[in-house]
Design a protein around this motif. Structure first.
Motif, mmCIF file in Angstrom:
data_model
loop_
_atom_site.group_PDB
_atom_site.id
_atom_site.type_symbol
_atom_site.label_atom_id
_atom_site.label_comp_id
_atom_site.label_asym_id
_atom_site.label_seq_id
_atom_site.Cartn_x
_atom_site.Cartn_y
_atom_site.Cartn_z
ATOM 1 N N LYS A 272 -3.152 -9.662 6.851
ATOM 2 C CA LYS A 272 -4.589 -9.947 6.768
ATOM 3 C C LYS A 272 -4.776 -11.465 6.737
ATOM 4 O O LYS A 272 -4.026 -12.175 6.072
ATOM 5 C CB LYS A 272 -5.138 -9.319 5.484
ATOM 6 C CG LYS A 272 -6.572 -9.666 5.168
ATOM 7 C CD LYS A 272 -7.505 -8.537 5.527
ATOM 8 C CE LYS A 272 -8.942 -8.905 5.305
ATOM 9 N NZ LYS A 272 -9.833 -8.484 6.347
ATOM 10 N N ASP A 294 -3.889 -8.700 -9.635
ATOM 11 C CA ASP A 294 -4.697 -8.286 -8.475
ATOM 12 C C ASP A 294 -5.513 -9.448 -7.897
ATOM 13 O O ASP A 294 -6.316 -9.266 -6.999
ATOM 14 C CB ASP A 294 -5.643 -7.139 -8.862
ATOM 15 C CG ASP A 294 -6.277 -6.488 -7.634
ATOM 16 O OD1 ASP A 294 -5.541 -6.218 -6.662
ATOM 17 O OD2 ASP A 294 -7.513 -6.298 -7.627
ATOM 18 N N SER A 309 -9.495 -9.961 -3.969
ATOM 19 C CA SER A 309 -8.812 -8.826 -4.589
ATOM 20 C C SER A 309 -7.594 -8.466 -3.737
ATOM 21 O O SER A 309 -7.726 -8.236 -2.532
ATOM 22 C CB SER A 309 -9.760 -7.636 -4.684
ATOM 23 O OG SER A 309 -9.020 -6.454 -4.896
ATOM 24 N N SER A 311 -5.802 -5.732 -3.980
ATOM 25 C CA SER A 311 -5.826 -4.311 -3.625
ATOM 26 C C SER A 311 -6.918 -4.008 -2.599
ATOM 27 O O SER A 311 -6.858 -3.005 -1.910
ATOM 28 C CB SER A 311 -6.034 -3.457 -4.885
ATOM 29 O OG SER A 311 -7.196 -3.903 -5.569
ATOM 30 N N ASP A 312 -7.929 -4.880 -2.494
ATOM 31 C CA ASP A 312 -9.001 -4.676 -1.522
ATOM 32 C C ASP A 312 -9.419 -6.033 -0.939
ATOM 33 O O ASP A 312 -10.467 -6.585 -1.269
ATOM 34 C CB ASP A 312 -10.196 -3.987 -2.210
ATOM 35 C CG ASP A 312 -11.326 -3.688 -1.227
ATOM 36 O OD1 ASP A 312 -11.117 -3.872 -0.005
ATOM 37 O OD2 ASP A 312 -12.421 -3.292 -1.678
ATOM 38 N N PRO A 313 -8.567 -6.598 -0.039
ATOM 39 C CA PRO A 313 -8.843 -7.945 0.468
ATOM 40 C C PRO A 313 -10.130 -8.056 1.276
ATOM 41 O O PRO A 313 -10.609 -9.153 1.534
ATOM 42 C CB PRO A 313 -7.626 -8.286 1.335
ATOM 43 C CG PRO A 313 -6.689 -7.149 1.245
ATOM 44 C CD PRO A 313 -7.335 -6.027 0.500
ATOM 45 N N ASP A 314 -10.701 -6.882 1.695
ATOM 46 C CA ASP A 314 -11.964 -6.923 2.459
ATOM 47 C C ASP A 314 -13.176 -7.132 1.560
ATOM 48 O O ASP A 314 -14.266 -7.427 2.031
ATOM 49 C CB ASP A 314 -12.150 -5.617 3.247
ATOM 50 C CG ASP A 314 -11.087 -5.476 4.327
ATOM 51 O OD1 ASP A 314 -10.759 -6.502 4.955
ATOM 52 O OD2 ASP A 314 -10.582 -4.361 4.523
ATOM 53 N N LYS A 315 -12.966 -6.922 0.266
ATOM 54 C CA LYS A 315 -14.070 -7.094 -0.687
ATOM 55 C C LYS A 315 -14.509 -8.560 -0.685
ATOM 56 O O LYS A 315 -13.669 -9.462 -0.570
ATOM 57 C CB LYS A 315 -13.548 -6.704 -2.076
ATOM 58 C CG LYS A 315 -14.620 -6.439 -3.104
ATOM 59 C CD LYS A 315 -13.948 -5.775 -4.294
ATOM 60 C CE LYS A 315 -14.528 -6.301 -5.586
ATOM 61 N NZ LYS A 315 -13.740 -5.856 -6.728
#
Length: 610
Positions: A272, A294, A309, A311-315
């Motif tokens: 990413k 995280d 984040s 665990s959720d790099p799109d956030k």
């Protein structure tokens, strides 16, 4: 008494063309970075709380938590390492002179007994490892011919140390006691950072040649590299491993951060690419990073800290920033229920903070002149700089409107607005005062003495001008002319600041000789005297909105709050409010005061009268 409510911490000091190495403590989610002589401990989940260690004698460069999280080792440009406690007022455990020049990186051994430091030195001494309790050497580090930018301790036994630097080399040492084993020359430019994976099986180096190379943790043989496909287009300044040793985070001068999957065979491919908020200017180059639990933390050249984040790099990321240089001026704007605080630093940056929230954005200005000081009312900012110009800037949310620039022909010393009709401004210069109405200079008056400070009454009917000789000259204002009414003598040094109380029934003055005086405006008698509790010059002064308290800030790092009608011995003293001196003060309400200073921080205090 006064208690610290919030700290709007400074951002890391950065330098163009160089990375910065930030670190953290996974157990407490705290990160460490340096600015000036300060080491800042920030909690990622509590950004309004920051703890600052300010006992280094020289600018600091790097700091790291010990493996147990109880101690911090911090280093500075003189080659000194200080080891101090995270708790208990940061008690000093040890201090060692490690190198003869600047230290760029340091690491604890996984058992917490040894520290390795690298940087600049005389001769061939660019690296040193020592026992943390005695300072005794634990090895010889030959093999580098230029500054060593980064070092790392293998986190598992058998212990190894790896170093890299400006000679393009990556050197591997076995021990303890440590001795040179081998050298790798896979890079064709400065090697900026080296880090072992948490499981100790691999280490990675990143370089200004845009490459990342992976090596075996035991033998230092090259095993793979980061794929150039979708790779960085600029120098890679820093790298950080994920806790499971399967991924790394890198940051680059190309203004992106990348998350890489590291395969078993030691090659990396991009998972990413993270784009950080910003306008795409030079200040948005990314120079530091950290993978902590995280949180993916990146730092830009302009000091913006961005949290993604893992665990959720799109956030959507959270970004916060602040000042990098001394904060010289403050203003409080009461907009609806939220108190908005504006602060400006020496480099021309104006930051908006919201009490209880913290960083709320930088004011985008069309010109980037340095700012010496400013005055603000709800809709407008009036600034002066080192270029003999006064600027009137309309405030429109986080944007500044079209700037009106007024050249007054000489260097401003002080700036005051009349609160009831802010188009009238009084600017003091070396030899007199200049009056502005809007953007027009309506009078330039030579007063015939050296002027050092000034104030104008809220209704614009009176001005007070302070001189180098310590005298206060009171003038009535009629139209655009000043008429001297009286001269007050009490100060024994040049005046530095004069301010009217909000109801204009009193005014207060401070001088270079550390004394403050409160005067009755009508009788012109001294109302509060013997305010001689600072140990150095008074830089700034503020009144509480209800006229009951006056606060002074000094070069001695302290803020002192006096209650009107009570003897000065009843004062409230905030010791060490700002390392290097207090330069800005403003009250948010009757009990909340904001201060700023040389340490580039802004602090909010709650005052409880005695």
């Amino acid at each position: 008494m006064a208690e610290l409510v919030e700290t709007y911490a400074c951002v890391p000091s950065t330098e163009r063309g160089r990375g910065i190495l930030i670190s953290g403590d996974p157990k407490s989610n705290a990160i460490l970075y340096t600015n000036g002589r300060s080491v800042i401990i920030r909690h990622l989940d509590r950004p309004l709380q920051a703890s600052i260690y300010a006992d280094h004698a020289y600018p600091t460069t790097i700091a790291r938590f010990s493996p147990n999280g109880e101690w911090i080792a911090s280093a500075d440009v003189s080659g000194t390492v200080r080891i101090w406690g995270v708790h208990n007022d940061h008690v000093l455990k040890n201090e060692f002179r490690v190198l003869s020049g600047r230290i760029d990186d340091l690491q604890w051994s996984p058992d917490g007994l040894r520290i390795v430091a690298s940087g600049d030195g005389k001769g061939k001494s660019f690296v040193r490892a020592f026992m943390w309790d005695s300072g005794s050497n634990v090895g010889e580090f030959d093999g580098h011919s230029r500054r060593v930018l980064s070092c790392a301790f293998k986190p598992t036994r058998p212990f190894r140390i790896v170093t890299c630097g400006e000679d393009f080399l990556v050197n591997f040492y076995e021990g303890p006691p440590f001795k040179f084993k081998l050298s790798q020359r896979e890079h064709s430019n400065f090697v900026n950072c080296v880090r072992f994976s948490p499981d100790g099986t691999k280490f990675i180096t990143v370089s200004s040649d845009k490459k990342g190379i992976l090596y075996d943790g035991k033998t230092a043989e090259k095993i793979g590299e980061l794929s150039m496909e979708d790779g960085h287009k600029g120098s890679i300044y820093a790298v950080s491993w994920s806790p499971d040793s399967k991924q790394v985070l890198t940051v680059s001068a190309d203004k992106t951060a990348k998350i890489w999957e590291i395969s078993e065979d030691g090659n990396g491919k991009v998972r990413k690419t993270l784009s950080c908020p910003g306008s795409g200017g030079v200040d948005d180059m990314l120079v530091g990073c950290l993978w902590q639990n995280d949180h993916l933390v990146t730092v830009s050249l302009g000091g913006m800290i961005t949290l993604f984040s893992a665990s959720d790099p799109d956030k959507a990321p959270v970004a916060f920033s602040g000042h990098m240089k001394s904060v010289s001026a403050l203003a409080v704007l009461s907009q609806s229920s939220q108190k908005s605080i504006l602060s400006s630093s020496y480099d021309g940056l104006i930051v908006r903070w919201i009490q209880g929230v913290g960083y709320s954005g930088k004011l985008e200005r069309k010109d980037s002149s340095q700012i010496k000081s400013f005055a603000a009312v709800e809709e407008e900012l009036v600034t002066y700089a080192f270029d003999n110009k006064v600027r009137r800037i309309p405030l429109q949310g986080d944007q500044c409107g079209d700037v009106e620039t007024i050249d007054i022909g000489t260097q401003p010393k002080d700036l005051n607005l009349t609160l009831h009709s802010p188009e009238l401004a009084l600017i003091s210069t070396d030899t007199g005062v200049v009056m502005l109405r809007g953007s027009k200079v309506v009078s330039t008056i030579n007063l015939g003495y050296a002027v050092t400070a000034s104030a104008i009454a809220p209704d614009g009917s009176e001005a007070i001008v302070g001189g180098q000789d310590g005298k206060l000259h009171i003038y009535s204002i009629s139209g655009d002319t000043l008429t001297e009414e009286s001269v007050l003598e009490k100060h024994r040094g040049a005046l530095t600041v004069i301010r009217y109380s909000p109801d204009a029934s009193m005014f207060a003055s401070g001088d270079v000789n550390r004394e403050a005086v409160v005067w009755d405006r009508v009788s012109r008698e001294v109302k509060l005297k013997n305010m001689l509790y600072h140990t150095a010059r008074i830089n700034c002064l503020a009144w509480s909105p209800d006229n009951s308290m006056v606060a002074t800030g000094s070069l001695d790092t302290c803020v002192i709050i006096y209650e009107i009608g009570k003897p000065p011995s009843n004062r409230i003293t905030i010791k060490g409010a700002h390392l290097g001196g207090v330069y800005g003060l403003a009250f948010c309400d009757e009990r909340i005061i904001v201060s700023s200073g040389e340490d580039a921080c802004v602090r909010v205090w709650r005052v409880t009268p005695q």
